[in-house]
Each structure stands twice: as structure tokens, then as C-alpha cells.
Design a protein around this motif. Structure first.
Motif, short mmCIF file in Angstrom:
data_model
loop_
_atom_site.label_atom_id
_atom_site.label_comp_id
_atom_site.label_asym_id
_atom_site.label_seq_id
_atom_site.Cartn_x
_atom_site.Cartn_y
_atom_site.Cartn_z
N GLY A 1 -0.11 -32.52 21.49
CA GLY A 1 -0.85 -31.34 21.92
C GLY A 1 -1.13 -30.40 20.77
N LEU A 2 -0.15 -30.22 19.89
CA LEU A 2 -0.34 -29.38 18.71
C LEU A 2 -1.37 -30.00 17.77
CD1 LEU A 2 3.41 -28.50 18.11
CD2 LEU A 2 1.64 -26.94 18.96
N ALA A 3 -1.31 -31.32 17.64
CA ALA A 3 -2.29 -32.01 16.78
C ALA A 3 -3.70 -31.81 17.31
CB ALA A 3 -1.95 -33.49 16.70
N ALA A 4 -3.86 -31.84 18.61
CA ALA A 4 -5.20 -31.64 19.20
C ALA A 4 -5.73 -30.25 18.89
CB ALA A 4 -5.13 -31.86 20.72
N ARG A 5 -4.86 -29.25 18.94
CA ARG A 5 -5.28 -27.88 18.59
C ARG A 5 -5.73 -27.83 17.12
NH1 ARG A 5 -2.88 -23.63 22.20
NH2 ARG A 5 -3.20 -22.19 20.45
N ILE A 6 -4.96 -28.50 16.26
CA ILE A 6 -5.28 -28.49 14.83
C ILE A 6 -6.62 -29.18 14.58
CG2 ILE A 6 -4.59 -29.47 12.60
CD1 ILE A 6 -1.66 -29.01 13.54
N GLU A 7 -6.78 -30.36 15.17
CA GLU A 7 -8.01 -31.14 14.93
C GLU A 7 -9.25 -30.40 15.42
OE1 GLU A 7 -6.86 -34.72 16.86
OE2 GLU A 7 -5.37 -35.19 15.30
N ALA A 8 -9.10 -29.66 16.52
CA ALA A 8 -10.24 -28.90 17.04
C ALA A 8 -10.60 -27.72 16.15
CB ALA A 8 -9.92 -28.40 18.45
N ALA A 9 -9.63 -27.21 15.38
CA ALA A 9 -9.86 -26.02 14.55
C ALA A 9 -10.26 -26.34 13.12
CB ALA A 9 -8.59 -25.16 14.53
N LEU A 10 -10.07 -27.57 12.67
CA LEU A 10 -10.38 -27.91 11.28
C LEU A 10 -11.88 -27.78 11.01
CD1 LEU A 10 -8.13 -31.05 10.73
CD2 LEU A 10 -7.90 -28.83 9.56
N PRO A 11 -12.24 -27.27 9.82
CA PRO A 11 -13.67 -27.20 9.48
C PRO A 11 -14.26 -28.59 9.33
CG PRO A 11 -12.29 -26.61 7.60
CD PRO A 11 -11.38 -26.71 8.77
N ALA A 12 -15.55 -28.69 9.54
CA ALA A 12 -16.23 -29.99 9.42
C ALA A 12 -16.00 -30.56 8.02
CB ALA A 12 -17.72 -29.81 9.68
N GLY A 13 -15.69 -31.85 8.00
CA GLY A 13 -15.49 -32.53 6.72
C GLY A 13 -14.13 -32.33 6.09
N ALA A 14 -13.21 -31.64 6.78
CA ALA A 14 -11.87 -31.43 6.23
C ALA A 14 -11.17 -32.77 6.00
CB ALA A 14 -11.04 -30.57 7.18
N THR A 15 -10.42 -32.85 4.91
CA THR A 15 -9.72 -34.08 4.53
C THR A 15 -8.23 -33.79 4.42
OG1 THR A 15 -11.65 -34.89 3.31
CG2 THR A 15 -9.52 -35.91 2.82
N LEU A 16 -7.43 -34.55 5.15
CA LEU A 16 -5.98 -34.45 5.10
C LEU A 16 -5.45 -35.73 4.46
CD1 LEU A 16 -7.04 -32.70 7.58
CD2 LEU A 16 -4.70 -32.88 8.48
N LEU A 17 -4.76 -35.61 3.35
CA LEU A 17 -4.22 -36.77 2.64
C LEU A 17 -2.71 -36.69 2.59
CD1 LEU A 17 -6.70 -37.06 -0.39
CD2 LEU A 17 -6.66 -38.44 1.70
N GLY A 18 -2.04 -37.75 3.02
CA GLY A 18 -0.58 -37.80 2.99
C GLY A 18 0.07 -37.18 4.21
N PHE A 19 -0.75 -36.67 5.14
CA PHE A 19 -0.20 -36.10 6.38
C PHE A 19 -1.31 -36.07 7.42
CE2 PHE A 19 -2.58 -32.59 4.97
CZ PHE A 19 -2.53 -31.51 5.86
N SER A 20 -0.99 -35.57 8.59
CA SER A 20 -1.95 -35.53 9.70
C SER A 20 -1.63 -34.34 10.59
CB SER A 20 -1.87 -36.81 10.53
OG SER A 20 -0.59 -36.90 11.15
N GLY A 21 -2.52 -34.08 11.52
CA GLY A 21 -2.25 -33.02 12.48
C GLY A 21 -1.00 -33.30 13.28
N GLU A 22 -0.78 -34.56 13.62
CA GLU A 22 0.43 -34.91 14.38
C GLU A 22 1.68 -34.70 13.54
OE1 GLU A 22 2.12 -38.27 17.47
OE2 GLU A 22 0.09 -38.45 16.64
N ALA A 23 1.61 -34.96 12.22
CA ALA A 23 2.77 -34.72 11.35
C ALA A 23 3.12 -33.24 11.35
CB ALA A 23 2.46 -35.20 9.93
#
Length: 355
Positions: free
Chosen positions: A63-85
Motif C-alpha cells: 500500500g505504501l509502495a502504491a502511494r509512492i508510485e502514484a506520486a513519482l514524477p514522470a520518468g523517475a528512475t529508482l536504482l537499487g531499491f523500489s517503492g516496496e523497499a
């Protein structure tokens, strides 16, 4: 900040995520995410913090990851981690989970012992950790004979060819954890147990705890030139094949503890394995013995190192990361384990409790 909760989560094979926050009126406040990960663009970090602000404190990691993914700016890149992490780190912060370095680790590596005694030592030492009488412990096993160890819920007759086991002098025992059968021979297997307080895995789901407790091994293997990864639910693999399998048992007495044990294939007699394990024979019946060696790819071939050196390097890697002093099984623990080994773990009733 008064009342701040701190949580950390090391992504298996990835980066560290650190979260500090306050829980006020049942929601997250003052959330600050940090770590050694990579993130583009810079403002994406503010977006992550903002997405978590005001979230109900009981929201799960997804659920927290879903909030994060919805708020990230377009084209955001996460390397070595994820919203779920990040979500997992938040859950650990809220749960006030302990960290590896909070403990004085004991490391035990003693001489060869019979299979039933290893089963009993796992139960006894984990119980002692749960009771607060023993520090968290890493125990490396040595085997005094060939063995098949079946999972707590496996059918004996479905898993083991008893005639094959007798012909090859293989002892069959049942462990207290679930999972699949293990075929081991002295000198061909590296087996270890982690007996840890439940507080170390607070905020993690059962599945997440497997990856979390296996992560140090990935680093140790990497130091030996092996790129390995966690393969859900309970395997460690490389591009050459599976090299290890894990199993767990939760002890609810006292403050709670987790037994996490892993068997790694240093070398393997594939022909003997499929004569002893029925399930292995059925899985490989259409591919032959050569496929057995591919399914479980030994560390000997991948490292080129003697087994003793692989173990030494693993222990050294653990110490470098978390500390740890040489320990031993106490006289009282050994006496209790011997009693269990001779009774429960050697009894026909336990072995055939799932016929």
C-alpha cells in the motif's frame, strides 16, 4: 525529533533504504527517506517523502509502495531499491525492528555431528534465543555421515526411496521447518543456521524475511566472484543454477525467535541423489542424471576453492558486516539436544508423522 522511529531495509542484492518518521494520531508524520540508492531526478525524493506523509501507520508495504508510485514524477528512475523497499523500511520503523548490529553475535563451528543431533540443536538453540538466554547465533554444521533431511510436512514415502537410502548408508531424518528434502554428504555440503530474535524480522512478511536473512550470503558469495541472487521463495541461485535452499521455523515462546537454516551444494553426487530421493528422480526422469547437476550447481565448480576456505570466507564476511565472536554450544544445551536427538528426532513416530 522526539518519538522518532528508525527503520532500515537492505534490498537483497541491492541498496540500503533508511526511514525516520513519527507516528502521530495513527498516521505517519515527518517522514524522511535516505540511503545509498540511486534516484533521478533529485525532486523524486521529496515526492517519496510527501507520498508517505499522512499515510495510516498500519498501511502495508504494498500500500505504501502504491502511494509512492502514484506520486513519482514522470520518468523517475529508482536504482537499487523500489517503492516496496521503502514501504518495508517504513513497516520496520513503525514496528521498531532491531538491526543486525544491535546484537552481540555468537558464531559456532564445531566438529562433525549426527543428523538427529543437528535437528535437535536447531530446536534447542532457537528456543534459547527466544528465552533470552542466548545471543543471536550463526551455527555452521559439519556432518558425520550422509543424510536426507525431509521437511516437517513432507511425506516420507513420497520423498525418500528407503531401499536406496539403505543401500547407500544414508540416514533419514525430519526437521522442524517446512520446505523440501535435502541430500547431504560430509564434505559435499555447506549447511548453516541462523537463530535470531523475532525483533530482527519485525515489519517483514514471512516471505520477505527469507530474502532479508539470506542477503549476507549474497555478499559473501560476491566476494568470491559469484553473482548470486535470492529466488523466491527460498532459493539462492546463479546463472549456472540453484546453489542453495533455505527453510524457516518460528518459535513463539518467550520473546519469539526465528530459525533460518540454509543448505548449500559445495559438490554433489547426482547419481546417488536420484537413487535416494524419489521426488528428484521424478523431476528429472525425462532429462537424465546430467540435468540433476545443472539443477543444483555446486560451489566447488563455481569458486574453485576448497570447501574449508569457502566456509572461512563466509564467516569472515559475516563478521565484517555484523561482528561476532567465537561461541560454543553449552553443556546444558548439548545435554538437552542429545535428549531430543535420541528421543523425538530418532523416533519412528516423528520420522513418519506424515507417512
Amino acid at each position: 525529533m522526539r518519538g522518532t522511529h528508525h527503520g532500515e531495509y537492505k534490498v537483497p542484492g541491492g541498496k540500503l533504504v533508511v526511514v525516520d518518521l513519527v507516528v502521530a494520531d495513527g498516521v505517519l508524520r515527518g517522514v524522511r527517506v535516505a540511503g545509498d540508492f540511486f534516484l533521478e531526478p533529485d525532486e523524486a525524493l521529496d515526492a517519496i517523502n510527501g507520498a508517505l506523509e499522512g499515510a495510516p501507520a498500519d498501511t502495508d508495504a504494498r500500500g505504501l509502495a502504491a502511494r509512492i508510485e502514484a506520486a513519482l514524477p514522470a520518468g523517475a528512475t529508482l536504482l537499487g531499491f523500489s517503492g516496496e523497499a521503502v514501504g518495508i523500511a517504513v513497516r520496520r520503523a513503525v514496528a521498531e525492528a532491531a538491526e543486525w548490529t544491535d546484537f552481540d553475535w555468537q558464531i559456532i563451528h564445531e566438529g562433525p555431528q549426527p543428523p538427529a543431533l543437528h535437528m535437535a540443536l536447531d530446536e534447542v538453540l532457537t528456543g534459547e534465543v527466544a528465552a533470552g538466554r542466548r545471543s543471536p547465533t550463526l551455527r555452521v554444521w559439519e556432518w558425520d555421515r550422509p543424510a536426507v533431511i525431509i521437511g516437517s510436512f513432507q511425506s516420507l514415502r513420497n520423498e525418500v526411496d528407503e531401499r536406496g537410502a539403505e543401500r547407500h548408508g544414508v540416514t533419514v531424518v525430519r526437521r522442524i521447518s517446512g520446505g523440501g528434502a535435502m541430500f547431504v554428504e560430509p564434505g559435499n555440503t555447506i549447511t548453516y543456521s541462523l537463530c535470531v530474535p523475532e525483533s530482527l524480522v519485525q515489519g517483514l512478511s514471512f516471505a520477505e524475511s527469507y530474502a532479508y536473512l539470506d542477503d549476507w550470503v549474497l555478499t559473501a558469495l560476491g566476494d568470491m566472484g559469484i553473482t548470486a541472487w535470492y529466488k523466491p521463495l527460498n532459493d539462492i541461485a546463479t546463472d549456472a543454477g540453484k546453489i542453495a535452499g533455505a527453510a524457516q521455523k518460528r518459535i513463539v515462546a518467550g520473546t519469539g525467535a526465528v530459525l533460518h537454516h540454509v543448505t548449500m551444494a559445495y559438490d554433489i553426487d547426482a547419481a546417488k541423489m536420484v537413487e535416494v530421493l524419489r521426488i528428484g528422480r521424478e523431476k528429472l526422469s525425462d532429462k537424465g542424471i546430467a540435468s540433476a547437476a545443472k539443477r543444483v550447481d555446486p560451489l566447488r565448480r563455481q569458486t574453485g576453492l576448497p570447501r574449508a576456505e569457502v566456509i572461512e570466507r563466509m564467516i569472515a564476511s559475516f563478521r565484517a558486516r555484523y561482528g561476532g565472536s567465537d561461541g560454543a554450544v553449552s553443556d546444558a544445551e548439548l545435554a538437552r539436544a542429545r535428549e531430543l536427538a535420541a528421543g523425538k528426532f530418532s523416533s519412528p513416530e516423528w520420522l513418519a508423522r506424515v507417512p
